[in-house]
Design a protein around this motif. Sequence first.
Motif, PDB file in Angstrom:
ATOM      1  N   SER A  37      36.636  39.300  42.940  1.00 57.03           N
ATOM      2  CA  SER A  37      36.555  38.836  41.564  1.00 57.03           C
ATOM      3  C   SER A  37      35.516  37.722  41.469  1.00 57.03           C
ATOM      4  O   SER A  37      35.258  37.008  42.435  1.00 57.03           O
ATOM      5  N   VAL A  38      34.950  37.575  40.277  1.00 53.68           N
ATOM      6  CA  VAL A  38      34.041  36.459  40.027  1.00 53.68           C
ATOM      7  C   VAL A  38      34.847  35.227  39.635  1.00 53.68           C
ATOM      8  O   VAL A  38      34.597  34.121  40.101  1.00 53.68           O
ATOM      9  N   GLU A  45      35.011  35.757  31.988  1.00 49.98           N
ATOM     10  CA  GLU A  45      34.511  36.774  32.913  1.00 49.98           C
ATOM     11  C   GLU A  45      34.165  38.052  32.147  1.00 49.98           C
ATOM     12  O   GLU A  45      34.602  38.269  31.021  1.00 49.98           O
ATOM     13  N   ASP A  47      33.453  41.109  34.357  1.00 54.14           N
ATOM     14  CA  ASP A  47      33.420  42.178  35.359  1.00 54.14           C
ATOM     15  C   ASP A  47      34.805  42.755  35.635  1.00 54.14           C
ATOM     16  O   ASP A  47      35.816  42.065  35.556  1.00 54.14           O
ATOM     17  N   SER A  50      37.231  41.174  38.222  1.00 55.36           N
ATOM     18  CA  SER A  50      37.995  40.021  37.741  1.00 55.36           C
ATOM     19  C   SER A  50      39.133  40.470  36.833  1.00 55.36           C
ATOM     20  O   SER A  50      40.282  40.036  36.967  1.00 55.36           O
ATOM     21  N   GLY A 414      28.687  38.463  42.037  1.00 51.54           N
ATOM     22  CA  GLY A 414      28.744  37.347  41.107  1.00 51.54           C
ATOM     23  C   GLY A 414      27.371  36.781  40.793  1.00 51.54           C
ATOM     24  O   GLY A 414      27.048  36.477  39.640  1.00 51.54           O
TER      25      GLY A 414
END
Length: 534
Positions: A37-38, A45, A47, A50, A414
């Motif tokens: 995850s970012v 977020e 993405d 995430s 990221g």
Amino acid sequence: MKKIGILLTLFMFLFSGSVLAAPKAGGTFVFGRGGDSVGLDPAYETDGNSFMVCDNIFEALVAYKDESTALEPGLAESWDIAADGLTYTFHLRKGVKFHDGTPFNANAVVFSIGRMMKEKNVKFIGKGYEIPAQDRTPEYWASMEMDGTIGSIEAIDEYTVVFKLKRVEAPFLANMGMDFADIISPTAFLSNPKEFLRKPVGTGPFKFVSWVKDDKIVLEKFKEYWDKTGGPYFDRVIFRAIPENSVRFLELKTGSINVCQFPNPADIPMAKNDPNLQLISQPGMNVGYLSFNHTKEPWKSNLHLRKAVAHALNRKAIVDNIYQGMGQVAKNPIPPTMWGYNESIPGYAFDVELAKQELEKAGFKDGKDLGEITLWSMPVPRPYNPEGLKVGVAMISNLAKIGIQARIVSYDWGTYLKKQREQPDDMDLFQLGWTGDNGDPDNFLAVLFDGLASPSIRTQWHNAEYHDLMIKGKITIDQAERTKIYERALQVIFDEVGTIPIAHSTVIWPTTKNVMNFKLHPTGSVRLKNVSFK
């Protein structure tokens, strides 16, 4: 008596079968995915890696049904919409707690959504909270023009929240089920705003425990979860980052993980023939695309150059050789299962000679004077693109055949997302894609391609007609009229080569055989509340 005996036997068989098939409480579920995850603050977020964790920690006012984008109550048990379409009143569930033990209420809703507003026209009941200044732009909020949509948010009483809109917004309710609209614990956020993205607190079925960057995120069952129908069943859920597709699949076969996200297409037949595995699949509500740095010349104004790239790409070969039966060549940048799809658009033909002609019209015959360009390629598998680097290599090979010399640029996921958003001068072409959030064409066409709406739009393609169509699409309620608007918008983006749609993928994830009730969702959400071991 004989009939009674047969019925009794049948009953006992069905009863024993239902016991065998019943979900089992307990255990640790390990989700193997392609990247980390970012961050875990859903407001900031964009993405999927995430959001899939956030899906289990947080909840929104409305929710999407299993395997569908149809809406159902979430943290709001009901809602009313005024006749003029400008006032939405949400009636909240009572007795819901955040993972930190604080109560969910109207003030929490006002805080969670209000913190993203540029002009915080909000009203709490009682003391309320002081909303701190934003450290960064809430990208989803900005790209969806929510500041132009929501005028004010007010807590009427402890369990009633009123949203007043500045304009009619056809997809508003569907938007409120998206991850960016998740409700967070104000107390947890205010205790350390900068760290909330690494220590999230929501109302969902699982609560956050720990995060080892680029390795694993651990969640545990929230025993005080409000929804007592079904799960959560697992004691713990672990999201493991395993970048190599083949390694991830091997870990599934050995039982080290329970789900393999984005296996290599070549591994699907092996999974199908393995008695210890099962395949879960769904047509993807997604698109993988290649786009241009529209803030930079010559891409910004040279239509012939954009056409040259579009006709140089052998997208069918990419889909055949890299997606390997798990995708289809895209003609529109929305999937064919979505309303508003323009059937009359032919797609960009793979035609080397035509591409060379367009390159010459662009003023760069045989690639002369263009110089070496960069093609940014994703480092992680995504639902819309199983192997971004391989796709990038195929693309630069295609471009070389018309005289365009290109090289691959990539970063960790990221960093890739952060740098690409900044539209750096050393980026010429870039790969990205999208899995729809709510089943509305606006969620693809406005959010991805209307650069005039917001600097947060990643393509930064500026086209006045397209922008006007996006606005009309938002404020038009009749779906038949909206369909015509989006069909026209798709024609504009095709004619102007605002982006090059590559493929829509079929999502197939293998799981271990003992996993029960794991379902893929059109939005790409990973929802584990009702998943269990047999």
